[in-house]
Scaffold this motif. Structure first.
Motif, PDB file in Angstrom:
ATOM      1  N   LEU A  99       0.816  -1.219   0.000  1.00 28.53           N
ATOM      2  CA  LEU A  99       0.000   0.000   0.000  1.00 28.53           C
ATOM      3  C   LEU A  99       0.848   1.266   0.000  1.00 28.53           C
ATOM      4  N   ALA A 100       2.098   1.160   0.467  1.00 31.11           N
ATOM      5  CA  ALA A 100       2.996   2.317   0.404  1.00 31.11           C
ATOM      6  C   ALA A 100       3.397   2.617  -1.034  1.00 31.11           C
ATOM      7  N   ARG A 101       3.470   1.569  -1.857  1.00 28.10           N
ATOM      8  CA  ARG A 101       3.846   1.746  -3.260  1.00 28.10           C
ATOM      9  C   ARG A 101       2.636   2.073  -4.139  1.00 28.10           C
ATOM     10  N   LYS A 102       1.500   1.459  -3.817  1.00 29.39           N
ATOM     11  CA  LYS A 102       0.290   1.659  -4.628  1.00 29.39           C
ATOM     12  C   LYS A 102      -0.746   2.398  -3.792  1.00 29.39           C
ATOM     13  N   THR A 103      -0.832   3.697  -4.008  1.00 30.10           N
ATOM     14  CA  THR A 103      -1.705   4.523  -3.168  1.00 30.10           C
ATOM     15  C   THR A 103      -3.046   4.860  -3.819  1.00 30.10           C
ATOM     16  N   ASP A 104      -3.230   4.481  -5.086  1.00 32.48           N
ATOM     17  CA  ASP A 104      -4.490   4.812  -5.774  1.00 32.48           C
ATOM     18  C   ASP A 104      -5.511   3.694  -5.588  1.00 32.48           C
ATOM     19  N   TYR A 105      -5.753   3.323  -4.336  1.00 33.55           N
ATOM     20  CA  TYR A 105      -6.684   2.235  -4.067  1.00 33.55           C
ATOM     21  C   TYR A 105      -8.044   2.776  -3.619  1.00 33.55           C
ATOM     22  N   ASN A 106      -9.047   1.908  -3.704  1.00 32.22           N
ATOM     23  CA  ASN A 106     -10.367   2.221  -3.166  1.00 32.22           C
ATOM     24  C   ASN A 106     -10.407   1.696  -1.731  1.00 32.22           C
ATOM     25  N   ALA A 107     -10.265   2.589  -0.773  1.00 36.99           N
ATOM     26  CA  ALA A 107     -10.122   2.187   0.624  1.00 36.99           C
ATOM     27  C   ALA A 107     -11.341   1.427   1.138  1.00 36.99           C
ATOM     28  N   PHE A 108     -12.513   1.830   0.696  1.00 36.07           N
ATOM     29  CA  PHE A 108     -13.739   1.200   1.190  1.00 36.07           C
ATOM     30  C   PHE A 108     -13.790  -0.280   0.808  1.00 36.07           C
ATOM     31  N   VAL A 109     -13.448  -0.575  -0.444  1.00 35.38           N
ATOM     32  CA  VAL A 109     -13.446  -1.965  -0.911  1.00 35.38           C
ATOM     33  C   VAL A 109     -12.388  -2.781  -0.170  1.00 35.38           C
ATOM     34  N   LEU A 110     -11.218  -2.192   0.038  1.00 30.80           N
ATOM     35  CA  LEU A 110     -10.150  -2.908   0.751  1.00 30.80           C
ATOM     36  C   LEU A 110     -10.562  -3.216   2.186  1.00 30.80           C
ATOM     37  N   MET A 111     -11.258  -2.284   2.824  1.00 29.60           N
ATOM     38  CA  MET A 111     -11.700  -2.508   4.200  1.00 29.60           C
ATOM     39  C   MET A 111     -12.666  -3.686   4.281  1.00 29.60           C
ATOM     40  N   ILE A 112     -13.593  -3.746   3.332  1.00 28.72           N
ATOM     41  CA  ILE A 112     -14.566  -4.835   3.308  1.00 28.72           C
ATOM     42  C   ILE A 112     -13.867  -6.171   3.059  1.00 28.72           C
ATOM     43  N   ALA A 113     -12.958  -6.184   2.076  1.00 31.40           N
ATOM     44  CA  ALA A 113     -12.229  -7.407   1.760  1.00 31.40           C
ATOM     45  C   ALA A 113     -11.370  -7.856   2.938  1.00 31.40           C
ATOM     46  N   GLY A 114     -10.757  -6.888   3.633  1.00 31.43           N
ATOM     47  CA  GLY A 114      -9.910  -7.216   4.771  1.00 31.43           C
ATOM     48  C   GLY A 114     -10.676  -7.891   5.892  1.00 31.43           C
ATOM     49  N   MET A 115     -11.851  -7.368   6.213  1.00 28.36           N
ATOM     50  CA  MET A 115     -12.650  -7.963   7.284  1.00 28.36           C
ATOM     51  C   MET A 115     -13.121  -9.369   6.913  1.00 28.36           C
ATOM     52  N   GLY A 116     -13.480  -9.546   5.641  1.00 25.39           N
ATOM     53  CA  GLY A 116     -13.908 -10.869   5.205  1.00 25.39           C
ATOM     54  C   GLY A 116     -12.782 -11.886   5.274  1.00 25.39           C
ATOM     55  N   GLY A 117     -11.597 -11.487   4.799  1.00 32.63           N
ATOM     56  CA  GLY A 117     -10.451 -12.389   4.846  1.00 32.63           C
ATOM     57  C   GLY A 117     -10.037 -12.727   6.260  1.00 32.63           C
ATOM     58  N   LEU A 118     -10.134 -11.756   7.142  1.00 33.36           N
ATOM     59  CA  LEU A 118      -9.807 -11.994   8.545  1.00 33.36           C
ATOM     60  C   LEU A 118     -10.773 -13.012   9.154  1.00 33.36           C
ATOM     61  N   GLY A 119     -12.043 -12.908   8.796  1.00 30.96           N
ATOM     62  CA  GLY A 119     -13.036 -13.852   9.306  1.00 30.96           C
ATOM     63  C   GLY A 119     -12.771 -15.272   8.851  1.00 30.96           C
ATOM     64  N   VAL A 120     -12.405 -15.437   7.582  1.00 30.42           N
ATOM     65  CA  VAL A 120     -12.089 -16.773   7.068  1.00 30.42           C
ATOM     66  C   VAL A 120     -10.893 -17.362   7.819  1.00 30.42           C
ATOM     67  N   SER A 121      -9.871 -16.544   8.063  1.00 30.19           N
ATOM     68  CA  SER A 121      -8.677 -17.017   8.765  1.00 30.19           C
ATOM     69  C   SER A 121      -9.006 -17.488  10.177  1.00 30.19           C
ATOM     70  N   PHE A 122      -9.845 -16.723  10.890  1.00 27.10           N
ATOM     71  CA  PHE A 122     -10.196 -17.085  12.257  1.00 27.10           C
ATOM     72  C   PHE A 122     -11.004 -18.386  12.304  1.00 27.10           C
ATOM     73  N   SER A 123     -11.935 -18.543  11.382  1.00 22.52           N
ATOM     74  CA  SER A 123     -12.756 -19.757  11.374  1.00 22.52           C
ATOM     75  C   SER A 123     -11.902 -20.995  11.127  1.00 22.52           C
ATOM     76  N   ILE A 124     -10.964 -20.888  10.186  1.00 21.64           N
ATOM     77  CA  ILE A 124     -10.100 -22.032   9.882  1.00 21.64           C
ATOM     78  C   ILE A 124      -9.186 -22.339  11.065  1.00 21.64           C
ATOM     79  N   LEU A 125      -8.691 -21.308  11.741  1.00 19.00           N
ATOM     80  CA  LEU A 125      -7.886 -21.524  12.945  1.00 19.00           C
ATOM     81  C   LEU A 125      -8.653 -22.331  13.989  1.00 19.00           C
ATOM     82  N   GLY A 126      -9.917 -21.963  14.207  1.00 12.62           N
ATOM     83  CA  GLY A 126     -10.737 -22.681  15.167  1.00 12.62           C
ATOM     84  C   GLY A 126     -10.982 -24.119  14.749  1.00 12.62           C
TER      85      GLY A 126
END
Length: 421
Positions: free
Chosen positions: A272-299
């Motif tokens: 993200l330091a190199r690529k700053t022309d991102y859509n922050a809202f979409v990244l936030m949504i994707a980040g929360m979803g990916g975090l949820g998948v990781s936690f479920s698999i850990l459990g």
């Protein structure tokens, strides 16, 4: 772009101080949880209270601390915070009960509440607006890098020396950070507007909240981050308890998990330091979803007691760190980019108050749920809730975007937003 940023001496000084103090933070955090979780065999609720002791003062004093950072010299506030925390960290070396640990962490949290908005406000002052996204990504990368080195070094030190030695080293890092901040030079103020010294704290806090409320994109992001953190913290504070469920449980697993998470966060920060022309809202949504998948698999993997936990915990820890930074970095950068310099402390005070309130309710509820339902169902359920949260916001993203466009048409604000970068 990066060359100009790295020629900013004030920025380099601030980042160097952050690098040293953040490294010390992870040294002590790993030592604390190793001490209470593995040696003292703390219960899920006691583990939750340990985390709460650090974040409760940030929630209670976050808005006030943000106002203070706008009214007083931020450099002096940061130095004072570092010096006091150096003394308090030393006190942890002599704690022999979990109650003493709670007291010292609470006091440390009070001064951390002052340091955070002061640092964010100072960053806004010394970095030009065109470099703010990169600066915030580098800041996050530093936090992530120390999250890699800290646990590894802490694990080595705890193995070779008593835990108290780690706390003395952490105290020294705060002293060195304060020393570096002394050399922070005069600031280039981005926005020379000043506040009315006669206004009350309540009015100042309302001003910061009013600014947040008018920015549809910031308010939406704060809701995502706040609710996501609330769900995340249900399980996040119980990692040491989750590890104890494995047949091959060991203190090293916790260090590997944190280190892998740090590598994931560092990777996101670099990208993200190199690529700053991102859509922050979409990244936030994707980040929360990916975090949820990781936690479920850990459990789930813990439930079946999958072999080679060092490997799969490290992989999932990396995924959790990578995806979590996809949410937090863009939001922090958007707040920095949008907020006027003279309101930075107030706005970040509101943000810190909301996020730390979530980190208070989350661990407390998580400790109770882990006690009654078990830590494995807690991780799986938390992951599912995070995925549902991300899906809900993705479905409603168009409605939020339309609301923001209508607000811009009315002339309230024509600035770039993270809904329309």
């Amino acid at each position: 772009m990066e060359q100009s940023l790295w020629r900013n001496r004030n920025y380099l000084t601030l980042m160097s101080a952050q690098l040293i103090s953040s490294l010390g933070d992870w040294l002590s955090m790993i030592a604390i949880f190793t001490m209470i979780g593995m040696k003292w065999e703390a219960s899920p609720l006691e583990v939750s209270f340990t985390m709460l002791s650090l974040v409760v003062p940030m929630a209670l004093f976050g808005p006030f601390a943000g106002i203070v950072s706008d009214k007083f010299p931020r450099k002096a506030l940061m130095i004072t915070s570092d010096l006091v925390r150096a003394v308090l960290i030393t006190g942890l070396a002599f704690a022999d009960t979990i109650g003493m640990v709670y007291l010292f962490l609470f006091a440390i949290g009070c001064f951390s509440a002052v340091f955070i908005p002061s640092k964010n406000g100072k960053l806004k002052e010394i970095v030009p607006e065109r470099h703010l996204k990169s600066a915030m990504s580098v800041t996050s990368a530093i936090d992530s890098g120390t999250k890699i080195a800290g646990p590894l070094l802490s694990g080595l030190l705890v193995t070779l020396f008593p835990v108290s030695i780690v706390f003395f080293i952490d105290s020294a890092t705060f002293l060195l950070s304060a020393f570096l901040l002394v050399f922070l030079r005069g600031d280039r103020i981005v926005n020379k507007e000043t506040t009315n010294p006669s206004t009350s704290i309540k009015e100042d806090w309302k001003e910061g909240f009013h600014f947040m409320k008018e920015q549809v994109f910031l308010l939406s992001g704060l809701i995502i981050i706040g609710s996501g953190l609330l769900i995340l913290q249900l399980a996040d504070s119980q990692f040491i308890v989750l590890i104890r469920q494995l047949a091959d449980a060991s203190p090293d697993l916790f260090g590997y998990l944190i280190t892998a998470s740090g590598i994931g966060m560092l990777t996101t920060g670099i990208i993200l330091a190199r690529k700053t022309d991102y859509n922050a809202f979409v990244l936030m949504i994707a980040g929360m979803g990916g975090l949820g998948v990781s936690f479920s698999i850990l459990g789930w993997f813990t439930h079946i007691d999958l072999v080679y936990p060092v490997i799969w915990m490290s992989v999932l820890g990396f995924a959790a760190g990578f995806t979590s930074s996809l949410g937090f970095i863009p939001f922090q950068a958007s707040v920095q980019l949008t907020t006027p310099s003279h309101l930075t402390g107030r706005v970040f005070g509101v943000v810190n108050s909301v996020t730390t309130t979530a980190t208070i309710a989350g661990p407390l509820a998580g400790g109770i749920m882990a006690t009654f339902f078990g830590v494995i169902p807690l991780f799986i359920g938390t992951g599912v809730l995070l995925v549902l949260l991300s899906v809900t916001f993705y479905i409603n993203r168009r409605k939020l975007q339309d609301t923001e466009q209508e607000r811009q048409i009315t002339g309230k604000n024509g600035a770039r937003t993270f809904l329309n970068p």
